[in-house]
Scaffold this active site. Structure first.
Site, short mmCIF file in Angstrom:
data_model
loop_
_atom_site.label_atom_id
_atom_site.label_comp_id
_atom_site.label_asym_id
_atom_site.label_seq_id
_atom_site.Cartn_x
_atom_site.Cartn_y
_atom_site.Cartn_z
CD GLU A 509 -2.85 -1.13 2.43
OE1 GLU A 509 -2.77 -0.21 3.26
OE2 GLU A 509 -3.67 -2.06 2.52
CG HIS A 532 -6.14 0.11 4.70
ND1 HIS A 532 -5.01 -0.62 4.94
CD2 HIS A 532 -6.94 -0.11 5.77
CE1 HIS A 532 -5.12 -1.26 6.09
NE2 HIS A 532 -6.29 -0.96 6.62
N1 LIG Z 1 -9.90 -2.24 6.26
C1 LIG Z 1 -9.77 -1.59 7.39
O1 LIG Z 1 -9.67 -0.37 7.41
C2 LIG Z 1 -9.78 -2.35 8.64
C3 LIG Z 1 -9.29 -3.63 8.71
N2 LIG Z 1 -9.32 -4.31 9.89
C4 LIG Z 1 -8.82 -5.69 9.89
O2 LIG Z 1 -9.93 -6.58 10.01
C5 LIG Z 1 -9.48 -7.80 10.55
C6 LIG Z 1 -10.46 -8.34 11.56
O3 LIG Z 1 -10.55 -7.47 12.67
P1 LIG Z 1 -11.28 -7.94 14.00
O4 LIG Z 1 -12.54 -8.63 13.70
O5 LIG Z 1 -11.34 -6.79 14.89
O6 LIG Z 1 -10.22 -8.99 14.55
P2 LIG Z 1 -10.47 -10.13 15.62
O7 LIG Z 1 -9.13 -10.50 16.12
O8 LIG Z 1 -11.52 -9.75 16.57
O9 LIG Z 1 -11.02 -11.33 14.72
C7 LIG Z 1 -10.25 -12.09 13.85
C8 LIG Z 1 -10.84 -13.48 13.83
O10 LIG Z 1 -10.23 -14.20 12.79
C9 LIG Z 1 -10.03 -15.52 13.25
N3 LIG Z 1 -9.02 -16.14 12.39
C10 LIG Z 1 -7.71 -15.88 12.32
N4 LIG Z 1 -7.14 -16.60 11.36
C11 LIG Z 1 -8.11 -17.36 10.80
C12 LIG Z 1 -8.15 -18.29 9.76
N5 LIG Z 1 -7.05 -18.61 9.08
N6 LIG Z 1 -9.31 -18.87 9.45
C13 LIG Z 1 -10.44 -18.56 10.15
N7 LIG Z 1 -10.47 -17.68 11.14
C14 LIG Z 1 -9.33 -17.07 11.46
C15 LIG Z 1 -9.63 -15.37 14.67
O11 LIG Z 1 -9.80 -16.55 15.42
C16 LIG Z 1 -10.59 -14.26 15.12
O12 LIG Z 1 -11.78 -14.78 15.60
C17 LIG Z 1 -8.08 -7.54 11.06
O13 LIG Z 1 -7.15 -8.04 10.13
C18 LIG Z 1 -7.99 -6.05 11.09
O14 LIG Z 1 -6.67 -5.62 10.99
C19 LIG Z 1 -9.84 -3.77 11.01
C20 LIG Z 1 -10.32 -2.50 11.00
C21 LIG Z 1 -10.28 -1.66 9.84
O1 LIG Z 2 -7.21 3.19 9.33
C1 LIG Z 2 -6.13 2.65 9.48
O2 LIG Z 2 -5.07 3.22 9.51
C2 LIG Z 2 -6.04 1.14 9.66
C3 LIG Z 2 -7.34 0.47 9.83
C4 LIG Z 2 -7.07 -0.96 10.03
O3 LIG Z 2 -6.72 -1.63 9.11
C5 LIG Z 2 -7.17 -1.53 11.36
O4 LIG Z 2 -7.79 -0.92 12.23
O5 LIG Z 2 -6.63 -2.62 11.55
#
Ligand SMILES: NC(=O)C1=CN([C@@H]2O[C@H](COP(=O)(O)OP(=O)(O)OC[C@H]3O[C@@H](n4cnc5c(N)ncnc54)[C@H](O)[C@@H]3O)[C@@H](O)[C@H]2O)C=CC1
Ligand SMILES: O=C(O)CCC(=O)C(=O)O
Length: 649
Positions: A509, A532
């Site tokens: 990115e 993102h």
């Molecule tokens: N696009 C964006 O701006 C954002 C992206 N994210 C990303 O979203 C993702 C999820 O966030 P949360 O739900 O808060 O995390 P979390 O940690 O609460 O949930 C992740 C889940 O994935 C499961 N997991 C891990 N590896 C796995 C696999 N290979 N197969 C099946 N399940 C698996 C874990 O057991 C857990 O339950 C993270 O990677 C985070 O960085 C979060 C916020 C913003």
């Molecule tokens: O907004 C951001 O900088 C990152 C968001 C994200 O991917 C996260 O919260 O894990």
């Protein structure tokens, strides 16, 4: 390695002979110039008098920086303002809410040392006394001018018999005061510096927390007994007062990268920390340069905290990820150095989920491509290929905070929800857990990935997985870029196997908005690409700013590690009326015994003690009463296995 927070200046000063601290009032005890505020209060609703507000401010500035005579500026301001006693009452209420942040947070020190803090001001006793009374400063410890009121109750001039109404008045007035022992002058203005220059004070602090007057700052250069301070914490610390803080906060550096929300910047500044901000992310070399001397680092998803960065981080106490993911931080490296890592695990969850739902509808209705066609002048009103999401199956991989929230919203849209997670999870609503990823892939109309960014998840979705999906399924990834083999996704989209997709995260990115985006995914039909922004809503960013800064501040101010992702979590109360030792060490046998031996040797009276460990780290918190020696601290720092040691007061 231990973190040493020493104060050689304070060591030299005998605590027993505390000096008298004399503070200026305007822009020092309070954040503002009282007469400027009075002018705003009196004239801002009268268009004919708006110019008088500027006139008052100009006179204040000219006098404060020493450009015109103080006596003249004072007299002219009173002539313009002509306040009544009722006007001054209103002013007092406003000023009480505008006490300087570092003064307000050290209120306890003021109250604990009555008589040691005094006020000298060219302003007026009439409004100063009620404001400083709340800090235990009695009227006889205020030297200030007095207004002269006419029979009609309107102030017409200044009491000319008071030396403070004259130029150089502060020196004369202070010399005539009943102070024994050293006198320390603290103020922002030229007349405050004159107090030191005129021999009425032993030391001078140019106070720049609210306003920096260059002439005053310059004047301190080369004078051993004069110093520029950004907060009152430093004055208390240097002069041997037992303020709330064992180490002046203004000397603790906070570096916030990647446009962290202003609420966080403000929170650190309000607590007196020295904050530097950078708009974008820094690459490894730049971060290695920037990290030196930094105590707290705040980042988002684009700054990588590598072992090399940690090696250069000579003072680092904690890293705050102002986001959910922490895969960009070498967590093991942080633990090895006793550096605490925090994130904001729930603050942007809802934003991501809403975006996924929106994308699901847009892709299912083929809205995105229709919109692109419209922009090229093509009107294609047709229902072909557009569907409702109701009764469709959404498959969620990763049923954590985001995945499970999505489950609820998708169900509310009438979708059937199935999920796959490697860990045991509480299934919400009518969702169904699948124990086989392949079985889930074969059933979904929409697949949404919400796994965390652990390294093992690299290419979780590759050509083999796409091949197992139904023809014409939709694909969404708002988790982490490396989780999907993007060449395989590009191929699946081009072949029509995947009918449409939305991708928010990428293996590579751009670091800032000025860097180009390059990816094999660009130019593909029915593929929504976003930079993102899953968590990028104003609501989420503000919530993250508040949450993450609060975690970091609680760690700095009291040692609390609640929600730390690598430290044993210990919830701690404020440090009130006690000393707190914070000892982070390798989790090896004997550390606790060594700490307790030192405590016994120095006969320290323990008020509370906590020990919590995880796989690699031990965290001991000891609260003792006020008596302890420096030698005890040195020995605690030297315990084998110590990674970080701090003491808080
Ligand atoms: N696009 C964006 O701006 C954002 C992206 N994210 C990303 O979203 C993702 C999820 O966030 P949360 O739900 O808060 O995390 P979390 O940690 O609460 O949930 C992740 C889940 O994935 C499961 N997991 C891990 N590896 C796995 C696999 N290979 N197969 C099946 N399940 C698996 C874990 O057991 C857990 O339950 C993270 O990677 C985070 O960085 C979060 C916020 C913003
Ligand atoms: O907004 C951001 O900088 C990152 C968001 C994200 O991917 C996260 O919260 O894990």
């Amino acid at each position: 390695m231990t973190t040493t927070l020493e104060n050689p200046v304070a060591d030299k000063i005998q605590a027993a002979v505390l000096p008298t601290i004399v503070l200026d009032f305007d822009s020092t005890f309070t954040q503002v110039e009282a007469l400027d505020i009075l002018a705003e209060q009196l004239f801002s609703s009268d268009p004919a008098r708006l110019t008088d507000i500027t006139a008052i401010k100009d006179l204040t500035d000219l006098a404060m920086s020493g450009e015109i005579s103080f006596a003249e500026a004072l007299q002219r301001r009173v002539q313009i303002l002509k306040p009544t006693k009722a006007d001054l009452e209103g002013l007092v209420e406003t000023l009480k809410g505008l006490v300087s942040a570092s003064v307000a947070r050290n209120k306890e020190a003021f109250l604990r040392h009555p008589g040691k803090f005094r006020i000298i001001s060219g302003g007026f006793h009439d409004f100063i006394a009620p404001v400083v009374a709340e800090y235990g400063i009695r009227p006889e410890h205020i030297l200030a001018n007095r207004l002269v009121f006419g029979d009609d109750g309107i102030a017409v001039s200044v009491d000319q018999g008071n030396p403070l109404s004259k130029d150089g008045g502060k020196v004369v007035a202070l010399q005539g005061w009943d102070i024994t022992g050293p006198v320390v002058m603290v103020g922002d203005g030229w007349t405050d510096f004159e107090v030191y220059k005129g021999g009425a004070a032993d030391r001078f602090y140019a106070f720049v927390e609210n306003v920096k007057r260059e002439k005053v700052v310059q004047a301190t250069h080369g004078i051993e007994a004069a110093q520029v301070v950004v907060s009152f914490d430093e004055v208390l610390h240097n002069e041997g007062f037992e303020g709330r803080y064992s180490f002046p906060r203004s000397r603790l550096k906070v570096l916030l990268l990647e446009n962290v929300h202003p609420t966080a910047i403000q929170a650190f500044r309000e607590e007196g920390y020295d904050v530097t901000t950078v708009k974008g992310a820094l690459d490894e070399d730049d971060l290695i340069d920037a990290i030196q001397g930094v105590h707290i680092l705040g980042i988002r998803s684009k700054t990588t905290v590598t072992q090399k960065v940690l090696d250069a981080a000579d003072k680092l106490l904690a890293v705050g990820a102002f986001c959910i993911g922490t895969n960009q931080i070498d967590l093991k490296g942080c633990s090895k150095k006793g550096i605490a890592v925090f994130n904001a695990p729930y603050s942007n969850t809802r934003s991501v989920v809403e975006m996924v739902m929106g994308l699901t509808v847009i892709l299912t209705r083929n809205i995105y491509d229709k919109s692109i066609q419209m922009h090229t002048g093509k009107w294609d009103k047709s229902a072909t290929g557009a569907h409702e999401v109701r009764n469709k199956t959404i498959g969620i991989i990763g049923y954590g905070a985001i995945g499970s929230q999505l489950s609820i919203l998708a169900e509310a849209f009438g979708m059937r929800v199935i999920y796959y997670d490697v860990a045991e999870k509480l299934t919400l609503g009518n969702a169904r857990r699948y124990r086989s990823l392949d079985a889930l892939l074969a059933e979904v109309d929409v697949l949404s990935i919400h796994v965390d960014g652990r390294a093992e998840n690299k290419n979780l979705m590759g050509a083999a997985q796409f091949a197992k999906m139904k023809d014409g399924a939709l694909f969404i990834n708002l988790s982490r870029g490396h989780v999907v083999d993007i060449d395989a996704l590009a191929q699946a989209l081009k072949s029509g196997k995947i009918y449409g997709a939305a991708v928010d995260v990428f293996p590579e990115e751009p670091r800032t908005n000025d860097d180009p985006f390059v990816s094999p995914l660009t130019g593909i039909k029915n593929l929504i690409l976003t930079p993102h922004i899953g968590g990028s809503t104003e609501e989420a960013q503000e919530a993250i700013g508040e949450f993450a800064s609060e975690r970091l501040l609680n760690f700095l101010n009291r040692g609390d590690t609640t929600f730390s992702v690598n430290m044993p979590n210990v919830q701690l109360s404020e440090v009130e009326g006690r000393h707190r030792f914070l000892h982070i060490h390798q989790n090896v046998p004997g550390v606790m015994a060594a700490i307790n031996n030192i405590i016994a040797k120095y006969n320290l009276n323990i008020l509370a003690q906590h020990l919590k460990t995880n796989e690699s780290l031990g965290y001991v918190i000891v609260d003792v009463d006020r008596g302890y020696s420096k030698e005890a601290l040195e020995e605690l720092k030297a315990v084998t296995g110590t990674l970080k040691f701090r003491s808080l007061t």
